[in-house]
Design a protein around this motif. Structure first.
Motif, PDB file in Angstrom:
ATOM      1  N   ASN A 149      32.894  37.758  51.322  1.00 34.14           N
ATOM      2  CA  ASN A 149      33.191  38.921  52.169  1.00 34.14           C
ATOM      3  C   ASN A 149      33.933  40.008  51.374  1.00 34.14           C
ATOM      4  N   LEU A 150      33.394  40.294  50.175  1.00 32.41           N
ATOM      5  CA  LEU A 150      33.966  41.324  49.322  1.00 32.41           C
ATOM      6  C   LEU A 150      32.870  42.292  48.894  1.00 32.41           C
ATOM      7  N   PRO A 151      33.220  43.547  48.644  1.00 32.00           N
ATOM      8  CA  PRO A 151      32.238  44.447  48.022  1.00 32.00           C
ATOM      9  C   PRO A 151      31.830  43.864  46.675  1.00 32.00           C
ATOM     10  N   ALA A 152      30.535  43.911  46.375  1.00 30.13           N
ATOM     11  CA  ALA A 152      30.032  43.205  45.198  1.00 30.13           C
ATOM     12  C   ALA A 152      29.320  44.145  44.242  1.00 30.13           C
ATOM     13  N   ILE A 153      29.436  43.833  42.964  1.00 29.18           N
ATOM     14  CA  ILE A 153      28.705  44.517  41.902  1.00 29.18           C
ATOM     15  C   ILE A 153      27.861  43.471  41.190  1.00 29.18           C
ATOM     16  N   ASN A 154      26.568  43.745  41.059  1.00 25.04           N
ATOM     17  CA  ASN A 154      25.669  42.823  40.379  1.00 25.04           C
ATOM     18  C   ASN A 154      25.445  43.291  38.951  1.00 25.04           C
ATOM     19  N   VAL A 155      25.681  42.385  37.996  1.00 24.87           N
ATOM     20  CA  VAL A 155      25.489  42.732  36.589  1.00 24.87           C
ATOM     21  C   VAL A 155      24.480  41.785  35.951  1.00 24.87           C
ATOM     22  N   ASN A 162      52.595  40.804  37.512  1.00 22.69           N
ATOM     23  CA  ASN A 162      52.468  42.106  38.178  1.00 22.69           C
ATOM     24  C   ASN A 162      51.553  43.074  37.431  1.00 22.69           C
ATOM     25  N   PRO A 163      50.290  42.711  37.240  1.00 22.10           N
ATOM     26  CA  PRO A 163      49.378  43.582  36.484  1.00 22.10           C
ATOM     27  C   PRO A 163      48.808  44.702  37.344  1.00 22.10           C
ATOM     28  N   ASP A 164      48.218  45.691  36.684  1.00 20.94           N
ATOM     29  CA  ASP A 164      47.445  46.703  37.400  1.00 20.94           C
ATOM     30  C   ASP A 164      46.126  46.100  37.889  1.00 20.94           C
ATOM     31  N   TYR A 165      45.517  45.289  37.022  1.00 21.87           N
ATOM     32  CA  TYR A 165      44.235  44.650  37.341  1.00 21.87           C
ATOM     33  C   TYR A 165      44.355  43.149  37.088  1.00 21.87           C
ATOM     34  N   LEU A 166      44.032  42.370  38.091  1.00 25.72           N
ATOM     35  CA  LEU A 166      43.966  40.919  37.953  1.00 25.72           C
ATOM     36  C   LEU A 166      42.495  40.517  37.913  1.00 25.72           C
ATOM     37  N   ILE A 167      42.071  39.909  36.815  1.00 26.94           N
ATOM     38  CA  ILE A 167      40.687  39.468  36.657  1.00 26.94           C
ATOM     39  C   ILE A 167      40.655  37.965  36.858  1.00 26.94           C
ATOM     40  N   VAL A 168      39.878  37.506  37.838  1.00 29.10           N
ATOM     41  CA  VAL A 168      39.869  36.101  38.234  1.00 29.10           C
ATOM     42  C   VAL A 168      38.586  35.443  37.742  1.00 29.10           C
ATOM     43  N   LYS A 173      40.142  44.516  46.447  1.00 28.19           N
ATOM     44  CA  LYS A 173      39.464  43.385  45.819  1.00 28.19           C
ATOM     45  C   LYS A 173      37.970  43.670  45.734  1.00 28.19           C
ATOM     46  N   THR A 174      37.364  43.122  44.694  1.00 28.48           N
ATOM     47  CA  THR A 174      35.919  43.208  44.580  1.00 28.48           C
ATOM     48  C   THR A 174      35.421  41.973  43.851  1.00 28.48           C
ATOM     49  N   SER A 175      34.114  41.787  43.856  1.00 26.35           N
ATOM     50  CA  SER A 175      33.500  40.647  43.194  1.00 26.35           C
ATOM     51  C   SER A 175      32.381  41.132  42.278  1.00 26.35           C
ATOM     52  N   ILE A 176      32.321  40.560  41.094  1.00 20.55           N
ATOM     53  CA  ILE A 176      31.193  40.764  40.191  1.00 20.55           C
ATOM     54  C   ILE A 176      30.342  39.509  40.239  1.00 20.55           C
ATOM     55  N   PHE A 177      29.050  39.672  40.512  1.00 16.98           N
ATOM     56  CA  PHE A 177      28.143  38.523  40.427  1.00 16.98           C
ATOM     57  C   PHE A 177      27.246  38.715  39.209  1.00 16.98           C
ATOM     58  N   GLY A 192      32.836  52.081  35.628  1.00 18.16           N
ATOM     59  CA  GLY A 192      32.654  53.148  36.607  1.00 18.16           C
ATOM     60  C   GLY A 192      32.379  52.602  37.994  1.00 18.16           C
ATOM     61  N   ALA A 193      31.540  51.554  38.076  1.00 16.30           N
ATOM     62  CA  ALA A 193      31.254  50.928  39.372  1.00 16.30           C
ATOM     63  C   ALA A 193      32.504  50.274  39.951  1.00 16.30           C
ATOM     64  N   LEU A 194      33.287  49.615  39.105  1.00  8.47           N
ATOM     65  CA  LEU A 194      34.536  49.012  39.571  1.00  8.47           C
ATOM     66  C   LEU A 194      35.505  50.080  40.064  1.00  8.47           C
ATOM     67  N   SER A 195      35.574  51.191  39.345  1.00  9.17           N
ATOM     68  CA  SER A 195      36.483  52.274  39.713  1.00  9.17           C
ATOM     69  C   SER A 195      36.131  52.861  41.073  1.00  9.17           C
ATOM     70  N   ARG A 196      34.828  52.985  41.341  1.00 11.27           N
ATOM     71  CA  ARG A 196      34.410  53.558  42.633  1.00 11.27           C
ATOM     72  C   ARG A 196      34.871  52.681  43.799  1.00 11.27           C
ATOM     73  N   ILE A 197      34.957  51.375  43.570  1.00 15.40           N
ATOM     74  CA  ILE A 197      35.391  50.464  44.626  1.00 15.40           C
ATOM     75  C   ILE A 197      36.912  50.346  44.671  1.00 15.40           C
ATOM     76  N   LEU A 198      37.522  50.153  43.505  1.00 16.84           N
ATOM     77  CA  LEU A 198      38.941  49.809  43.446  1.00 16.84           C
ATOM     78  C   LEU A 198      39.869  51.019  43.429  1.00 16.84           C
ATOM     79  N   ASN A 199      39.401  52.130  42.857  1.00 23.48           N
ATOM     80  CA  ASN A 199      40.275  53.280  42.666  1.00 23.48           C
ATOM     81  C   ASN A 199      39.754  54.554  43.322  1.00 23.48           C
ATOM     82  N   LEU A 200      38.832  54.388  44.255  1.00 30.97           N
ATOM     83  CA  LEU A 200      38.236  55.531  44.948  1.00 30.97           C
ATOM     84  C   LEU A 200      37.631  56.527  43.960  1.00 30.97           C
ATOM     85  N   GLY A 201      37.047  55.957  42.866  1.00 26.84           N
ATOM     86  CA  GLY A 201      36.332  56.789  41.909  1.00 26.84           C
ATOM     87  C   GLY A 201      37.157  57.300  40.758  1.00 26.84           C
TER      88      GLY A 201
END
Length: 252
Positions: free
Chosen positions: A160-166, A95-101, A128-132, A238-247
């Motif tokens: 089919n997820l919002p994505a962040i490119n790093v 039961n984590p706050d953030y699950l990193i897969v 949910k979001t995806s980092i590529f 910050g980019a993850l927060s904008r997607i997952l936590n509404l900023g």
């Protein structure tokens, strides 16, 4: 719970980025956990909270069904989908706050088979979001950059997820980082660079792909990070927060 899927080409640094993200969230006062989805990995640079290797034995599959390494990996990844209830139960217990897969090293096994999409859709999570990951060592030429950008767009379509490119390995590519970041944010600059490197069919194909990516809204830039030095992780969070936590930023 918020879920972050880490994807990218083999050797791009998915497991190391997973480890660093886990450390970052934990250091900043959040409860993070890691799910390993790669049944064939030998060693991982983090403490695994949920591990598909507890349910799927890649070596046994290879021996039992007389499969080669690639065939066994295909079967193992498909079998993981049948264990979704067990995986979800394990997640619920943590039961984590953030699950990193941490996704499999061979991205095609995860993204292009129905089992991968099934797992993405059926892991229960608020957001949910995806980092590529753009492997810095692979994208130092404009043609290679476009090839990986096309793959990133394809993975985004499949998951089919919002994505962040790093962009990873920034500490290894020296002055090329400036060119790469310009290519990611200025498509005209990238097209000019392609013209200097390629001609004929390669130029035509690459620029046509590039224009298609432009129409798809790819020109959003990259977030450069270093898994070694930690540079760029504040921007990534910050980019993850904008997607997952509404900023809303992670609380200290």
């Amino acid at each position: 719970m918020k879920t972050i899927f880490v994807s990218g080409t083999a050797g791009s640094g998915k497991s190391l980025l997973t480890s660093k993200l886990n450390e970052y969230y934990t250091t900043n006062g959040s409860f993070a956990a890691v799910l390993n989805l790669d049944p064939g990995v030998d060693t991982i640079p983090y403490t695994c909270d949920i591990d598909v290797r507890d349910y799927v034995d890649y070596v046994s599959i290879m021996q039992q069904y007389e499969l080669g390494p690639n065939g066994a990996m295909v079967m193992a990844n498909d079998l993981i989908a049948s264990k979704i209830d067990d995986i979800q139960n394990d997640i619920n217990k943590v039961n984590p706050d953030y699950l990193i897969v941490d996704t499999p090293g061979q991205i095609e096994l995860f993204a292009y088979r129905s089992s991968g999409r099934f797992l993405v859709e059926n892991i229960s999570s608020e957001e949910k979001t995806s980092i590529f990951i753009f492997d810095g060592a692979l994208v130092t030429t404009p043609v290679n950059f476009v090839s990986i950008a096309l793959l990133a767009t394809s993975i985004r379509l499949r998951l089919n997820l919002p994505a962040i490119n790093v962009l990873t390995k920034t500490d290894l590519i020296g002055d090329k980082i400036k060119d790469i970041l310009e290519w990611s944010s200025n498509l005209k600059t990238l097209e000019n660079a392609i013209g200097k490197e390629a001609d004929g069919d390669t130029y035509t194909l690459t620029t046509n792909i590039l224009r298609g990516l432009n129409l798809g809204g790819f020109a959003q830039g990259l977030i450069p990070i270093s898994n070694i030095t930690g540079d760029g992780f504040v921007n990534l969070e910050g980019a993850l927060s904008r997607i997952l936590n509404l900023g809303e930023e992670v609380e200290d």
